[in-house]
Design a protein around this motif. Structure first.
Motif, PDB file in Angstrom:
ATOM      1  N   SER A 100       0.802  -1.226   0.000  1.00 19.98           N
ATOM      2  CA  SER A 100       0.000   0.000   0.000  1.00 19.98           C
ATOM      3  C   SER A 100       0.832   1.272   0.000  1.00 19.98           C
ATOM      4  O   SER A 100       0.308   2.358  -0.248  1.00 19.98           O
ATOM      5  N   GLY A 101       2.120   1.154   0.295  1.00 25.31           N
ATOM      6  CA  GLY A 101       2.940   2.350   0.441  1.00 25.31           C
ATOM      7  C   GLY A 101       3.413   2.924  -0.881  1.00 25.31           C
ATOM      8  O   GLY A 101       3.216   2.343  -1.961  1.00 25.31           O
ATOM      9  N   PRO A 102       4.060   4.097  -0.832  1.00 26.52           N
ATOM     10  CA  PRO A 102       4.670   4.665  -2.038  1.00 26.52           C
ATOM     11  C   PRO A 102       5.665   3.669  -2.628  1.00 26.52           C
ATOM     12  O   PRO A 102       6.273   2.884  -1.904  1.00 26.52           O
ATOM     13  N   ASP A 103       5.859   3.703  -3.921  1.00 32.76           N
ATOM     14  CA  ASP A 103       6.705   2.733  -4.614  1.00 32.76           C
ATOM     15  C   ASP A 103       8.176   3.075  -4.397  1.00 32.76           C
ATOM     16  O   ASP A 103       8.771   3.864  -5.145  1.00 32.76           O
ATOM     17  N   ALA A 104       8.784   2.463  -3.371  1.00 35.58           N
ATOM     18  CA  ALA A 104      10.179   2.762  -3.037  1.00 35.58           C
ATOM     19  C   ALA A 104      11.109   2.381  -4.173  1.00 35.58           C
ATOM     20  O   ALA A 104      12.090   3.094  -4.440  1.00 35.58           O
ATOM     21  N   SER A 105      10.837   1.284  -4.851  1.00 42.06           N
ATOM     22  CA  SER A 105      11.710   0.850  -5.945  1.00 42.06           C
ATOM     23  C   SER A 105      11.746   1.893  -7.056  1.00 42.06           C
ATOM     24  O   SER A 105      12.813   2.299  -7.524  1.00 42.06           O
ATOM     25  N   ARG A 106      10.586   2.323  -7.473  1.00 41.13           N
ATOM     26  CA  ARG A 106      10.518   3.300  -8.566  1.00 41.13           C
ATOM     27  C   ARG A 106      11.170   4.619  -8.153  1.00 41.13           C
ATOM     28  O   ARG A 106      11.898   5.244  -8.951  1.00 41.13           O
ATOM     29  N   GLU A 107      10.934   5.065  -6.920  1.00 35.82           N
ATOM     30  CA  GLU A 107      11.502   6.328  -6.466  1.00 35.82           C
ATOM     31  C   GLU A 107      13.026   6.229  -6.343  1.00 35.82           C
ATOM     32  O   GLU A 107      13.752   7.178  -6.655  1.00 35.82           O
ATOM     33  N   MET A 108      13.510   5.076  -5.891  1.00 40.57           N
ATOM     34  CA  MET A 108      14.960   4.906  -5.790  1.00 40.57           C
ATOM     35  C   MET A 108      15.616   4.921  -7.169  1.00 40.57           C
ATOM     36  O   MET A 108      16.663   5.557  -7.363  1.00 40.57           O
ATOM     37  N   VAL A 109      15.021   4.226  -8.117  1.00 43.99           N
ATOM     38  CA  VAL A 109      15.589   4.203  -9.467  1.00 43.99           C
ATOM     39  C   VAL A 109      15.606   5.611 -10.059  1.00 43.99           C
ATOM     40  O   VAL A 109      16.597   6.032 -10.677  1.00 43.99           O
ATOM     41  N   ARG A 110      14.511   6.357  -9.885  1.00 41.78           N
ATOM     42  CA  ARG A 110      14.493   7.748 -10.344  1.00 41.78           C
ATOM     43  C   ARG A 110      15.645   8.536  -9.731  1.00 41.78           C
ATOM     44  O   ARG A 110      16.367   9.260 -10.428  1.00 41.78           O
ATOM     45  N   PHE A 111      15.821   8.390  -8.429  1.00 42.17           N
ATOM     46  CA  PHE A 111      16.877   9.113  -7.715  1.00 42.17           C
ATOM     47  C   PHE A 111      18.257   8.684  -8.216  1.00 42.17           C
ATOM     48  O   PHE A 111      19.120   9.531  -8.498  1.00 42.17           O
ATOM     49  N   PHE A 112      18.460   7.373  -8.341  1.00 41.94           N
ATOM     50  CA  PHE A 112      19.774   6.873  -8.765  1.00 41.94           C
ATOM     51  C   PHE A 112      20.161   7.383 -10.148  1.00 41.94           C
ATOM     52  O   PHE A 112      21.268   7.881 -10.356  1.00 41.94           O
ATOM     53  N   LEU A 113      19.255   7.240 -11.094  1.00 44.17           N
ATOM     54  CA  LEU A 113      19.604   7.558 -12.479  1.00 44.17           C
ATOM     55  C   LEU A 113      19.824   9.047 -12.711  1.00 44.17           C
ATOM     56  O   LEU A 113      20.333   9.448 -13.762  1.00 44.17           O
ATOM     57  N   ALA A 114      19.479   9.869 -11.722  1.00 48.07           N
ATOM     58  CA  ALA A 114      19.768  11.301 -11.809  1.00 48.07           C
ATOM     59  C   ALA A 114      21.170  11.625 -11.323  1.00 48.07           C
ATOM     60  O   ALA A 114      21.585  12.784 -11.353  1.00 48.07           O
ATOM     61  N   HIS A 115      21.913  10.582 -10.855  1.00 43.39           N
ATOM     62  CA  HIS A 115      23.248  10.805 -10.308  1.00 43.39           C
ATOM     63  C   HIS A 115      24.282   9.943 -11.013  1.00 43.39           C
ATOM     64  O   HIS A 115      24.059   8.755 -11.262  1.00 43.39           O
ATOM     65  N   ALA A 116      25.382  10.556 -11.323  1.00 36.78           N
ATOM     66  CA  ALA A 116      26.562   9.849 -11.824  1.00 36.78           C
ATOM     67  C   ALA A 116      27.730  10.232 -10.930  1.00 36.78           C
ATOM     68  O   ALA A 116      27.720  11.305 -10.308  1.00 36.78           O
ATOM     69  N   ARG A 117      28.697   9.349 -10.845  1.00 34.50           N
ATOM     70  CA  ARG A 117      29.858   9.646 -10.025  1.00 34.50           C
ATOM     71  C   ARG A 117      30.531  10.917 -10.533  1.00 34.50           C
ATOM     72  O   ARG A 117      30.655  11.122 -11.747  1.00 34.50           O
ATOM     73  N   LYS A 118      30.962  11.753  -9.614  1.00 36.76           N
ATOM     74  CA  LYS A 118      31.570  13.021  -9.981  1.00 36.76           C
ATOM     75  C   LYS A 118      32.851  12.772 -10.800  1.00 36.76           C
ATOM     76  O   LYS A 118      33.605  11.847 -10.527  1.00 36.76           O
ATOM     77  N   ALA A 119      33.084  13.626 -11.768  1.00 37.61           N
ATOM     78  CA  ALA A 119      34.229  13.454 -12.670  1.00 37.61           C
ATOM     79  C   ALA A 119      35.548  13.455 -11.919  1.00 37.61           C
ATOM     80  O   ALA A 119      36.488  12.769 -12.290  1.00 37.61           O
ATOM     81  N   GLY A 120      35.614  14.161 -10.784  1.00 35.66           N
ATOM     82  CA  GLY A 120      36.870  14.242 -10.046  1.00 35.66           C
ATOM     83  C   GLY A 120      37.093  13.108  -9.087  1.00 35.66           C
ATOM     84  O   GLY A 120      38.144  13.031  -8.439  1.00 35.66           O
ATOM     85  N   ALA A 121      36.123  12.208  -8.953  1.00 37.12           N
ATOM     86  CA  ALA A 121      36.265  11.117  -7.978  1.00 37.12           C
ATOM     87  C   ALA A 121      37.298  10.117  -8.453  1.00 37.12           C
ATOM     88  O   ALA A 121      37.400   9.814  -9.639  1.00 37.12           O
ATOM     89  N   SER A 122      38.075   9.586  -7.513  1.00 37.97           N
ATOM     90  CA  SER A 122      39.094   8.602  -7.871  1.00 37.97           C
ATOM     91  C   SER A 122      38.438   7.277  -8.175  1.00 37.97           C
ATOM     92  O   SER A 122      37.378   6.952  -7.661  1.00 37.97           O
TER      93      SER A 122
END
Length: 414
Positions: free
Chosen positions: A390-412
């Protein structure tokens, strides 16, 4: 009095004392095991017969032991809140291991002991036509772990994102995949999903050992194994090293928080559902305190990893205060702008969603407090265990959040 005679008598007396202690410990183990079995039987009965008339899950929380010699217990179903859910026995295995070690010191072994809440009849995750869900084994200096990897039908060799999904106690990859529906999302949005499996040989309840000091550091223990699995998937499928993510439930959520702390150069973002912050416990006693919301607050991560958190505010297995601590630990970035949104899921679960953005408008933290919800994956499928459909779709919200982020270019590179 002859010394030899005195020594012989003393040895016999000592041997008798050891035998008596061993007998008492064996009896205690039997009582503990019976309490565990009875608790699970009552939980299973409540789960099977407490379905809510409105289509809710009717699942309930298990209650944590009060001390190292206690058992997990099932509360009165009639007293359970409408959206509560069963919790995995994150600490019970460590308790059992302590008792077992004590028995071993008394000369008693328990080879083959199979206590715990491992649920029979785990579902098998369905696989869309053209996709694959395959078994793998990863081996390194820290040990080995089996894992399953979902390859969407749209994979043709391109560099896809990788999501590491960390199950909760008593679960396995198929069960977790079925309950979270993550493979369905991976098929629709074309990304790879890896599901590491914690064996019973590593933890009797199949929990990730989030509370063990040796499993909270880089380049050793379970963090090294999990990071190694992520790297193995990257290599095998020529995946995108800048889009690697981790998410988990309960003990798996705690493991995801540990990965954010120990491998910020590998994971571009993490999701923690009903979990605990890295360092919230260092041993069994502090783990009991942390799960009850009575532990000391761990410090902030040295390097920021974008984090999305879900936690039910009536979770009786992992106290809701732990969700706050996960968020506080992830806030390595200062000066974030905060917005708060309140709403209700289509299934009727109210929530408060807090979003914190940096100066560039990029979301660094997202915190969903699920009102009236217990210890279960929000918006999950009843085909899996520990879900609140019955709750909000955690899977869908997590995927949305993840795909909006890429590792920073300066990260080792990891």
């Amino acid at each position: 009095m002859k010394l030899g005679g005195f020594g012989a008598s003393g040895s016999a007396e000592a041997e008798g004392q050891r035998a008596a202690r061993a007998a008492r410990m064996t009896a205690a183990m039997g009582r503990f095991q019976r309490r565990q079995a009875d608790a699970f039987a009552r939980w299973a009965e409540a789960r099977d017969h407490a379905a809510a008339p409105d289509g809710g899950s009717g699942i309930i929380d298990m209650e944590a032991p009060q001390g190292p010699d206690g058992a997990w217990t099932a509360p009165d179903p009639a007293a359970a809140p409408g959206h509560a859910a069963p919790g995995g026995a994150d600490i019970a295995s460590a308790v059992m291991r302590t008792v077992r070690d004590g028995l071993a010191k008394g000369g008693i072994t328990l080879d083959g002991f199979a206590g715990g809440f491992v649920q029979p009849g785990k579902p098998t995750a369905t696989v869309p036509e053209g996709a694959r869900f395959e078994d793998r084994i990863f081996t390194a200096a820290a040990g080995s772990r089996r894992y399953k990897v979902f390859v969407p039908s749209g994979y043709t060799g391109q560099a896809l994102p990788v999501l590491l999904m960390l199950h909760g106690c008593t679960q396995n990859p198929d069960d977790f995949a079925a309950g979270t529906r993550m493979n369905r999302l991976a098929e629709a949005q074309t990304f790879l999903v890896a599901y590491p499996e914690q064996p019973q040989s590593a933890n009797m309840q199949r929990c990730w050992n989030w509370y063990a000091a040796g499993d909270q550091a880089r380049d050793g223990g379970e963090p090294a194994l999990l990071a190694g699995i992520a790297r193995a998937v990257l290599e095998e499928f020529s995946a995108d090293p800048d889009r690697v993510y981790a998410a988990g439930l309960s003990a798996g959520g705690a493991a995801a928080a540990i990965l954010a702390s120990t491998y910020p150069d590998l994971f571009a973002a993490v999701g923690v559902h009903s979990g605990l912050a890295c360092g919230s416990a260092r041993d069994v006693p502090s783990a009991f305190a942390a799960m009850k919301g009575q532990g000391s607050a761990p410090g902030r991560n040295r390097q920021a990893v974008p984090t999305i958190v879900f936690h039910g505010d009536v979770d009786r297995t992992v106290h809701p205060a732990n969700g706050d601590q996960v968020v506080a630990q992830a806030m390595a970035v200062t000066g974030l702008a905060e917005t708060v949104e309140r709403g209700t899921s289509p299934g009727g679960v109210a929530y408060t969603r807090t979003v914190r953005n940096d100066a560039a408008g990029q979301t660094q933290l997202e915190y969903w407090v699920l009102h009236g919800a217990g210890h279960a994956w929000s918006g999950g499928s009843p085909d899996g265990s520990f879900t609140e459909p019955s709750g909000p779709d955690a899977s869908r919200e997590m995927v949305r959040f993840f795909l909006a982020h890429a590792r920073k270019a300066g990260a080792s590179r990891a």
